[in-house]
Design a protein around this motif. Structure first.
Motif, PDB file in Angstrom:
ATOM      1  N   VAL A  32       0.787  -1.150  -0.008  1.00 48.55           N
ATOM      2  CA  VAL A  32       0.107   0.047   0.136  1.00 48.55           C
ATOM      3  C   VAL A  32       0.815   1.324   0.079  1.00 48.55           C
ATOM      4  N   GLY A  33       2.096   1.171   0.171  1.00 46.14           N
ATOM      5  CA  GLY A  33       2.853   2.302   0.259  1.00 46.14           C
ATOM      6  C   GLY A  33       3.330   2.837  -1.118  1.00 46.14           C
ATOM      7  N   ALA A  34       4.051   4.126  -0.973  1.00 43.88           N
ATOM      8  CA  ALA A  34       4.708   4.548  -2.156  1.00 43.88           C
ATOM      9  C   ALA A  34       6.056   4.044  -2.443  1.00 43.88           C
ATOM     10  N   ARG A  35       6.704   3.748  -1.420  1.00 45.80           N
ATOM     11  CA  ARG A  35       8.229   3.424  -1.595  1.00 45.80           C
ATOM     12  C   ARG A  35       8.705   2.139  -1.086  1.00 45.80           C
ATOM     13  N   CYS A  36       9.680   1.376  -1.602  1.00 45.09           N
ATOM     14  CA  CYS A  36      10.011   0.050  -1.155  1.00 45.09           C
ATOM     15  C   CYS A  36      11.356  -0.107  -1.262  1.00 45.09           C
ATOM     16  N   GLU A  37      12.177  -1.092  -1.043  1.00 45.88           N
ATOM     17  CA  GLU A  37      13.503  -1.485  -1.354  1.00 45.88           C
ATOM     18  C   GLU A  37      13.608  -1.936  -2.618  1.00 45.88           C
ATOM     19  N   PRO A  38      14.806  -1.911  -3.274  1.00 45.21           N
ATOM     20  CA  PRO A  38      14.818  -2.450  -4.602  1.00 45.21           C
ATOM     21  C   PRO A  38      14.607  -4.039  -4.649  1.00 45.21           C
ATOM     22  N   TRP A  39      14.884  -4.864  -3.499  1.00 46.45           N
ATOM     23  CA  TRP A  39      14.583  -6.135  -3.700  1.00 46.45           C
ATOM     24  C   TRP A  39      13.166  -6.485  -3.311  1.00 46.45           C
ATOM     25  N   GLN A  40      12.341  -5.445  -3.016  1.00 43.45           N
ATOM     26  CA  GLN A  40      10.867  -5.866  -2.671  1.00 43.45           C
ATOM     27  C   GLN A  40       9.993  -5.184  -3.901  1.00 43.45           C
ATOM     28  N   LEU A  41      10.575  -4.726  -4.916  1.00 42.62           N
ATOM     29  CA  LEU A  41       9.892  -4.320  -6.060  1.00 42.62           C
ATOM     30  C   LEU A  41       9.245  -5.465  -6.809  1.00 42.62           C
ATOM     31  N   GLU A  42       9.770  -6.324  -7.175  1.00 41.33           N
ATOM     32  CA  GLU A  42       9.241  -7.601  -7.844  1.00 41.33           C
ATOM     33  C   GLU A  42       8.139  -8.229  -6.993  1.00 41.33           C
ATOM     34  N   TRP A  43       8.270  -8.403  -5.836  1.00 42.08           N
ATOM     35  CA  TRP A  43       7.374  -8.844  -4.912  1.00 42.08           C
ATOM     36  C   TRP A  43       5.997  -8.094  -4.814  1.00 42.08           C
ATOM     37  N   ARG A  44       6.163  -6.734  -5.028  1.00 39.87           N
ATOM     38  CA  ARG A  44       4.997  -5.805  -4.963  1.00 39.87           C
ATOM     39  C   ARG A  44       4.506  -5.832  -6.300  1.00 39.87           C
ATOM     40  N   ARG A  45       4.971  -5.749  -7.496  1.00 39.37           N
ATOM     41  CA  ARG A  45       4.762  -5.720  -8.656  1.00 39.37           C
ATOM     42  C   ARG A  45       3.758  -6.887  -8.880  1.00 39.37           C
ATOM     43  N   ARG A  46       3.999  -8.166  -8.481  1.00 42.14           N
ATOM     44  CA  ARG A  46       3.559  -9.591  -8.533  1.00 42.14           C
ATOM     45  C   ARG A  46       2.220  -9.555  -7.844  1.00 42.14           C
ATOM     46  N   HIS A  47       2.317  -9.070  -6.583  1.00 36.78           N
ATOM     47  CA  HIS A  47       1.084  -9.025  -5.925  1.00 36.78           C
ATOM     48  C   HIS A  47      -0.050  -7.952  -5.714  1.00 36.78           C
ATOM     49  N   ARG A  48       0.450  -6.728  -6.196  1.00 37.05           N
ATOM     50  CA  ARG A  48      -0.240  -5.567  -6.193  1.00 37.05           C
ATOM     51  C   ARG A  48      -1.673  -5.752  -6.727  1.00 37.05           C
ATOM     52  N   PRO A  49      -1.852  -6.405  -8.169  1.00 34.83           N
ATOM     53  CA  PRO A  49      -3.144  -6.490  -8.897  1.00 34.83           C
ATOM     54  C   PRO A  49      -3.953  -7.306  -8.107  1.00 34.83           C
ATOM     55  N   ALA A  50      -3.447  -8.323  -7.307  1.00 36.14           N
ATOM     56  CA  ALA A  50      -4.430  -9.377  -6.331  1.00 36.14           C
ATOM     57  C   ALA A  50      -4.807  -8.496  -5.294  1.00 36.14           C
ATOM     58  N   LEU A  51      -4.020  -7.573  -4.649  1.00 31.95           N
ATOM     59  CA  LEU A  51      -4.567  -6.808  -3.694  1.00 31.95           C
ATOM     60  C   LEU A  51      -5.788  -5.968  -4.163  1.00 31.95           C
ATOM     61  N   ARG A  52      -5.566  -5.208  -5.362  1.00 35.42           N
ATOM     62  CA  ARG A  52      -6.654  -4.333  -5.899  1.00 35.42           C
ATOM     63  C   ARG A  52      -7.899  -5.341  -5.980  1.00 35.42           C
ATOM     64  N   ALA A  53      -7.801  -6.467  -6.493  1.00 35.89           N
ATOM     65  CA  ALA A  53      -9.192  -7.173  -6.498  1.00 35.89           C
ATOM     66  C   ALA A  53      -9.753  -7.476  -5.208  1.00 35.89           C
ATOM     67  N   GLN A  54      -8.813  -8.053  -4.195  1.00 32.67           N
ATOM     68  CA  GLN A  54      -9.314  -8.109  -3.086  1.00 32.67           C
ATOM     69  C   GLN A  54     -10.105  -6.923  -2.249  1.00 32.67           C
ATOM     70  N   LEU A  55      -9.528  -5.727  -2.557  1.00 33.92           N
ATOM     71  CA  LEU A  55      -9.990  -4.478  -1.971  1.00 33.92           C
ATOM     72  C   LEU A  55     -11.443  -4.090  -2.503  1.00 33.92           C
ATOM     73  N   ALA A  56     -11.427  -4.365  -3.759  1.00 33.92           N
ATOM     74  CA  ALA A  56     -12.555  -4.258  -4.549  1.00 33.92           C
ATOM     75  C   ALA A  56     -13.844  -5.003  -4.125  1.00 33.92           C
ATOM     76  N   ASP A  57     -13.640  -6.109  -3.807  1.00 33.23           N
ATOM     77  CA  ASP A  57     -14.377  -7.041  -3.228  1.00 33.23           C
ATOM     78  C   ASP A  57     -14.719  -6.736  -1.751  1.00 33.23           C
ATOM     79  N   HIS A  58     -13.911  -6.039  -0.866  1.00 27.42           N
ATOM     80  CA  HIS A  58     -13.939  -5.977   0.697  1.00 27.42           C
ATOM     81  C   HIS A  58     -13.876  -4.533   0.767  1.00 27.42           C
ATOM     82  N   PRO A  59     -14.995  -3.676   0.586  1.00 30.09           N
ATOM     83  CA  PRO A  59     -14.780  -1.987   0.804  1.00 30.09           C
ATOM     84  C   PRO A  59     -14.191  -1.794   2.118  1.00 30.09           C
ATOM     85  N   VAL A  60     -14.418  -2.526   3.236  1.00 27.83           N
ATOM     86  CA  VAL A  60     -13.773  -1.969   4.402  1.00 27.83           C
ATOM     87  C   VAL A  60     -12.481  -2.146   4.667  1.00 27.83           C
TER      88      VAL A  60
END
Length: 321
Positions: A32-60
């Motif tokens: 959810v943050g704007a910054r991360c370390e270089p080795w965290q970028l790939e993990w964030r790229r891989r999981h952010r789309p799934a998080l967006r879908a999860q949050l769209a289904d669960h507004p709270v």
């Protein structure tokens, strides 16, 4: 400046520990943050789309994620200090799910304005826990054995520094804003907050986490601590270059790659998953070839690459693996 008043007895009893819950909180902060370390970028790229879908289904959960962290603070409902008796993620998560609604609203309100949905909602602790459980199951649990090795290696590193040089040396290495002050207090952050008296606390615990930031964890008045970013050198390195593997063998090449920063044999065992005898044999060969050197630090023997070892690793990558 935020100071914790810590007596000598509590400091002597403080410890380092690994928490799957706080590793999960760190994962949420990356997502959810704007910054991360270089080795965290790939993990964030891989999981952010799934998080967006999860949050769209669960507004709270979406409302909670938007208030998870501000510029200088992580919401307290995410940073509950795990009980020492908790064994595993599920046991740690219960201390989040049981948090009262009124408390959670206050904690989220410190970050930003609550939505009408959050003001009306009952059972917010279960919503916070469900969000963290999703991050755990999706992005942390499948990789937990590797992550745990890295975190435990960091604990070993900090413990070795503590034994050799004391808390005044350890704390600034956990995070630059932390320090043991001359008056016997602990500077925990640069936030302008009243001093917090920990003299009646039972626990003071330090948790490494693959996090883009440090954050305090607490369950006043008895449990306090902080999560700090695991040392970047302990993030898994990229796979060894093909030429290096052919020259040294896969395991020996991995040991050489890990030694960009000083590590003990025990830390290498934790990081690589290899046996103590196997790591010792590889170090002996690498040392005999002039690729690593060793020195004693207290009771530990610390290894690191020589200039020749650095050049060998760098040249293998420069030559296209």
């Amino acid at each position: 400046m935020s100071r914790w008043l810590v007596d000598a007895d509590l400091l002597a009893r403080s410890r380092f520990a690994v928490s799957p819950l706080l590793e999960t909180v760190a994962g949420l902060l990356i997502l959810v943050g704007a910054r991360c370390e270089p080795w965290q970028l790939e993990w964030r790229r891989r999981h952010r789309p799934a998080l967006r879908a999860q949050l769209a289904d669960h507004p709270v959960q979406a409302d909670i994620s938007r208030l998870a962290a501000g510029p200088g603070w992580v919401a307290d409902c995410l940073t509950v200090a795990p009980p020492a008796t908790a064994d595993g993620f599920a046991a740690e998560l219960r201390c989040v799910s049981e948090r009262p609604d009124r408390m959670i609203r206050t904690e989220l309100g410190m970050i930003g304005e609550l939505t009408p949905r959050l003001r009306r909602r009952r059972g917010l602790g279960r919503d916070v826990a469900a969000l963290l459980e999703w991050v755990w199951e999706t992005g942390i649990a499948p990789d937990w054995s590797r992550r745990e090795r890295i975190l435990r290696a960091d604990v070993l590193l900090r413990s070795a520094v503590l034994g050799a040089r004391g808390w005044s040396a350890v704390l600034p290495e956990l995070h630059p804003r932390m320090a043991w002050l001359a008056d016997g207090s602990l500077r925990i952050s640069n936030n302008d907050l009243p001093d917090k008296d920990l003299t009646s606390a039972d626990e003071l615990v330090w948790y490494p986490a693959d996090s883009p930031r440090a954050f305090v964890v607490w369950d006043p008045p008895r449990r306090f601590g902080a999560a700090y970013p695991v040392a970047g050198v302990h993030a898994d390195p990229a796979p060894a270059a093909g030429g290096l593997v052919r020259l040294l063998g896969a395991n020996r090449a991995e040991v050489l790659q890990r030694l960009a920063a000083p590590l003990s044999t025990t830390q290498l065992v934790q990081l690589t998953g290899l046996g103590l005898g196997t790591v010792g044999d590889h170090l002996a060969v690498l040392r005999g070839a002039g690729l690593v050197q060793r020195r004693r630090s207290g009771r530990e023997v610390i290894y690191r690459r020589t200039n020749l070892g650095d050049r060998l690793v760098a040249e293998q990558w420069a030559n296209g693996r």
